[in-house]
Design an enzyme around this catalytic site. Structure first.
Site, PDB file in Angstrom:
ATOM      1  N   ASN A 111     -12.878  27.447  15.035  1.00  0.00           N
ATOM      2  CA  ASN A 111     -11.875  28.256  15.728  1.00  0.00           C
ATOM      3  C   ASN A 111     -10.503  27.619  15.611  1.00  0.00           C
ATOM      4  O   ASN A 111      -9.553  28.056  16.244  1.00  0.00           O
ATOM      5  CB  ASN A 111     -12.242  28.394  17.219  1.00  0.00           C
ATOM      6  CG  ASN A 111     -13.347  29.421  17.406  1.00  0.00           C
ATOM      7  OD1 ASN A 111     -13.312  30.500  16.813  1.00  0.00           O
ATOM      8  ND2 ASN A 111     -14.340  29.078  18.215  1.00  0.00           N
ATOM      9  N   ASN A 112     -10.444  26.564  14.803  1.00  0.00           N
ATOM     10  CA  ASN A 112      -9.191  25.839  14.641  1.00  0.00           C
ATOM     11  C   ASN A 112      -8.287  26.649  13.691  1.00  0.00           C
ATOM     12  O   ASN A 112      -8.515  26.713  12.490  1.00  0.00           O
ATOM     13  CB  ASN A 112      -9.519  24.456  14.069  1.00  0.00           C
ATOM     14  CG  ASN A 112      -8.293  23.600  13.904  1.00  0.00           C
ATOM     15  OD1 ASN A 112      -7.236  24.089  13.514  1.00  0.00           O
ATOM     16  ND2 ASN A 112      -8.442  22.321  14.182  1.00  0.00           N
TER      17      ASN A 112
ATOM     18  N   HIS B 110      -5.387  26.180  12.612  1.00  0.00           N
ATOM     19  CA  HIS B 110      -4.688  25.393  11.599  1.00  0.00           C
ATOM     20  C   HIS B 110      -5.574  25.198  10.354  1.00  0.00           C
ATOM     21  O   HIS B 110      -5.153  25.429   9.228  1.00  0.00           O
ATOM     22  CB  HIS B 110      -4.290  24.045  12.197  1.00  0.00           C
ATOM     23  CG  HIS B 110      -3.691  23.115  11.210  1.00  0.00           C
ATOM     24  ND1 HIS B 110      -2.383  23.220  10.794  1.00  0.00           N
ATOM     25  CD2 HIS B 110      -4.226  22.076  10.517  1.00  0.00           C
ATOM     26  CE1 HIS B 110      -2.141  22.276   9.897  1.00  0.00           C
ATOM     27  NE2 HIS B 110      -3.243  21.571   9.714  1.00  0.00           N
TER      28      HIS B 110
ATOM     29  N   ASP C 196     -17.341  18.492   9.608  1.00  0.00           N
ATOM     30  CA  ASP C 196     -17.405  17.548  10.719  1.00  0.00           C
ATOM     31  C   ASP C 196     -16.712  16.267  10.269  1.00  0.00           C
ATOM     32  O   ASP C 196     -16.914  15.829   9.137  1.00  0.00           O
ATOM     33  CB  ASP C 196     -18.869  17.269  11.105  1.00  0.00           C
ATOM     34  CG  ASP C 196     -18.965  16.649  12.487  1.00  0.00           C
ATOM     35  OD1 ASP C 196     -18.264  17.121  13.405  1.00  0.00           O
ATOM     36  OD2 ASP C 196     -19.730  15.682  12.658  1.00  0.00           O
TER      37      ASP C 196
ATOM     38  N   GLY D 226      -5.363  13.506  17.429  1.00  0.00           N
ATOM     39  CA  GLY D 226      -6.464  12.545  17.549  1.00  0.00           C
ATOM     40  C   GLY D 226      -6.008  11.098  17.402  1.00  0.00           C
ATOM     41  O   GLY D 226      -5.062  10.654  18.058  1.00  0.00           O
ATOM     42  N   TYR D 227      -6.679  10.377  16.504  1.00  0.00           N
ATOM     43  CA  TYR D 227      -6.419   8.943  16.324  1.00  0.00           C
ATOM     44  C   TYR D 227      -5.245   8.670  15.374  1.00  0.00           C
ATOM     45  O   TYR D 227      -4.996   7.510  15.032  1.00  0.00           O
ATOM     46  CB  TYR D 227      -7.680   8.259  15.794  1.00  0.00           C
ATOM     47  CG  TYR D 227      -8.865   8.351  16.736  1.00  0.00           C
ATOM     48  CD1 TYR D 227      -9.025   7.452  17.779  1.00  0.00           C
ATOM     49  CD2 TYR D 227      -9.826   9.363  16.589  1.00  0.00           C
ATOM     50  CE1 TYR D 227     -10.100   7.555  18.657  1.00  0.00           C
ATOM     51  CE2 TYR D 227     -10.903   9.473  17.456  1.00  0.00           C
ATOM     52  CZ  TYR D 227     -11.035   8.563  18.488  1.00  0.00           C
ATOM     53  OH  TYR D 227     -12.096   8.668  19.357  1.00  0.00           O
TER      54      TYR D 227
ATOM     55  N   HIS E 177      -8.948  12.242   4.451  1.00  0.00           N
ATOM     56  CA  HIS E 177     -10.364  12.567   4.330  1.00  0.00           C
ATOM     57  C   HIS E 177     -10.565  14.079   4.194  1.00  0.00           C
ATOM     58  O   HIS E 177     -11.264  14.550   3.319  1.00  0.00           O
ATOM     59  CB  HIS E 177     -11.103  12.030   5.561  1.00  0.00           C
ATOM     60  CG  HIS E 177     -10.460  12.380   6.881  1.00  0.00           C
ATOM     61  ND1 HIS E 177      -9.109  12.262   7.101  1.00  0.00           N
ATOM     62  CD2 HIS E 177     -10.978  12.898   8.043  1.00  0.00           C
ATOM     63  CE1 HIS E 177      -8.835  12.655   8.330  1.00  0.00           C
ATOM     64  NE2 HIS E 177      -9.931  13.062   8.922  1.00  0.00           N
ATOM     65  N   ARG E 178      -9.896  14.856   5.076  1.00  0.00           N
ATOM     66  CA  ARG E 178     -10.080  16.306   5.066  1.00  0.00           C
ATOM     67  C   ARG E 178      -9.500  16.911   3.811  1.00  0.00           C
ATOM     68  O   ARG E 178     -10.107  17.769   3.163  1.00  0.00           O
ATOM     69  CB  ARG E 178      -9.453  16.918   6.323  1.00  0.00           C
ATOM     70  CG  ARG E 178      -9.843  18.366   6.561  1.00  0.00           C
ATOM     71  CD  ARG E 178      -9.399  18.868   7.923  1.00  0.00           C
ATOM     72  NE  ARG E 178      -9.954  18.093   9.014  1.00  0.00           N
ATOM     73  CZ  ARG E 178      -9.305  17.126   9.666  1.00  0.00           C
ATOM     74  NH1 ARG E 178      -8.053  16.844   9.366  1.00  0.00           N
ATOM     75  NH2 ARG E 178      -9.894  16.449  10.620  1.00  0.00           N
TER      76      ARG E 178
HETATM   77  P1  IMP Z   1     -13.450  17.439  13.716  1.00  0.00           P
HETATM   78  O1  IMP Z   1     -14.900  17.352  13.367  1.00  0.00           O
HETATM   79  O2  IMP Z   1     -12.544  17.675  12.533  1.00  0.00           O
HETATM   80  O3  IMP Z   1     -13.168  18.384  14.846  1.00  0.00           O
HETATM   81  O4  IMP Z   1     -13.028  15.972  14.248  1.00  0.00           O
HETATM   82  C1  IMP Z   1     -13.695  15.333  15.323  1.00  0.00           C
HETATM   83  C2  IMP Z   1     -12.811  14.259  15.939  1.00  0.00           C
HETATM   84  O5  IMP Z   1     -12.533  13.215  14.989  1.00  0.00           O
HETATM   85  C3  IMP Z   1     -11.446  14.762  16.389  1.00  0.00           C
HETATM   86  O6  IMP Z   1     -11.492  15.277  17.698  1.00  0.00           O
HETATM   87  C4  IMP Z   1     -10.602  13.488  16.311  1.00  0.00           C
HETATM   88  O7  IMP Z   1     -10.816  12.688  17.468  1.00  0.00           O
HETATM   89  C5  IMP Z   1     -11.194  12.755  15.136  1.00  0.00           C
HETATM   90  N1  IMP Z   1     -10.463  13.111  13.889  1.00  0.00           N
HETATM   91  C6  IMP Z   1     -10.972  13.820  12.843  1.00  0.00           C
HETATM   92  N2  IMP Z   1     -10.022  13.967  11.883  1.00  0.00           N
HETATM   93  C7  IMP Z   1      -8.919  13.337  12.334  1.00  0.00           C
HETATM   94  C8  IMP Z   1      -7.608  13.156  11.774  1.00  0.00           C
HETATM   95  O8  IMP Z   1      -7.256  13.621  10.680  1.00  0.00           O
HETATM   96  N3  IMP Z   1      -6.745  12.455  12.547  1.00  0.00           N
HETATM   97  C9  IMP Z   1      -7.060  11.928  13.761  1.00  0.00           C
HETATM   98  N4  IMP Z   1      -8.257  12.096  14.333  1.00  0.00           N
HETATM   99  C10 IMP Z   1      -9.195  12.785  13.620  1.00  0.00           C
END
Ligand code: IMP
Length: 197
Positions: A9-10, A12, A69, A151-152, A178-179
């Site tokens: 649902n993100n 972005h 994830d 996030g971080y 990473h993404r």
């Molecule tokens: P998601 O699976 O992409 O929703 O990421 C899970 C969690 O990992 C997020 O809520 C952040 O705490 C952390 N995280 C994932 N990708 C990033 C990033 O690119 N920057 C900072 N924190 C990240």
């Protein structure tokens, strides 16, 4: 045009994928298919959780599906917070609390090496699941720097950089993140699929 669900649902992430994939695919979000379920994320790896999400959508809604994830692995903490990155400081806490805990856990530790990882699972009709992985190595700073990202990001300085992800433009981050790496592999694969149609 081929329909595919991105189990997120993100807005972005959805917009980003639509822009990269262009004309060959109609990328639907969970809201677009009327999915408001609490999708289980109970696996013990990024790949496992991505596959759980993609399988849930395929099974209940029938669409080909992509799910991702991500998280942060810190060497001196044995890979934590890992799959628990979003809730490191506990359910209902925010990034500020997660970051504060990370700094606390690393107090007095000289090894601050860490990496972000993303796993993307793709499930299409009649094929085995496929995975696309991306990672970026770096280190955890001793205090937060920058206002961007999420996030971080204020605590993560990629290898060879003099600033954190939170001090970078979205384009700079995306080029090494990473993404970004995982999505580019996914897109390369999907492009070969759309050429076969
Ligand atoms: P998601 O699976 O992409 O929703 O990421 C899970 C969690 O990992 C997020 O809520 C952040 O705490 C952390 N995280 C994932 N990708 C990033 C990033 O690119 N920057 C900072 N924190 C990240």
């Amino acid at each position: 045009m081929r329909q595919i669900v991105f189990a997120s649902n993100n807005t972005h992430k959805l917009r980003e994928l639509r822009e990269i994939l262009g004309e060959g695919f109609e990328v639907l979000g969970l809201a677009d298919i009327g999915c408001h379920d609490d999708i289980p994320e109970t696996a013990d790896s990024f790949e496992g959780n991505a596959l759980l999400k993609a399988s849930f959508v395929k099974e209940h809604y029938g669409y080909d599906c992509i799910a991702d994830d991500s998280g942060l692995e810190v060497d001196a903490l044995g890979g934590a917070p890992g799959i628990y990155s979003a809730r490191y400081a506990g359910e209902g806490h925010d990034s500020a609390a997660n970051n504060a805990r990370l700094l606390r856990e690393l107090e007095g530790k000289s090894d601050r090496h860490a990496r972000f990882r993303t796993a993307i699972a793709l499930l299409t009709d009649g094929s085995e699941p496929r995975f696309f992985n991306g990672s970026v190595e770096g280190e955890i700073t001793t205090e937060p720097y920058g206002e961007g990202g999420f996030g971080y990001d204020p605590l993560f300085r990629p290898e060879g950089w003099s600033k954190t992800f939170a001090q970078a433009t979205p384009e700079e981050k995306n080029a090494v993140s990473h993404r970004g790496r995982a999505v580019r592999q996914l897109v390369a694969y999907l492009s070969t699929l759309s050429q076969q149609l």
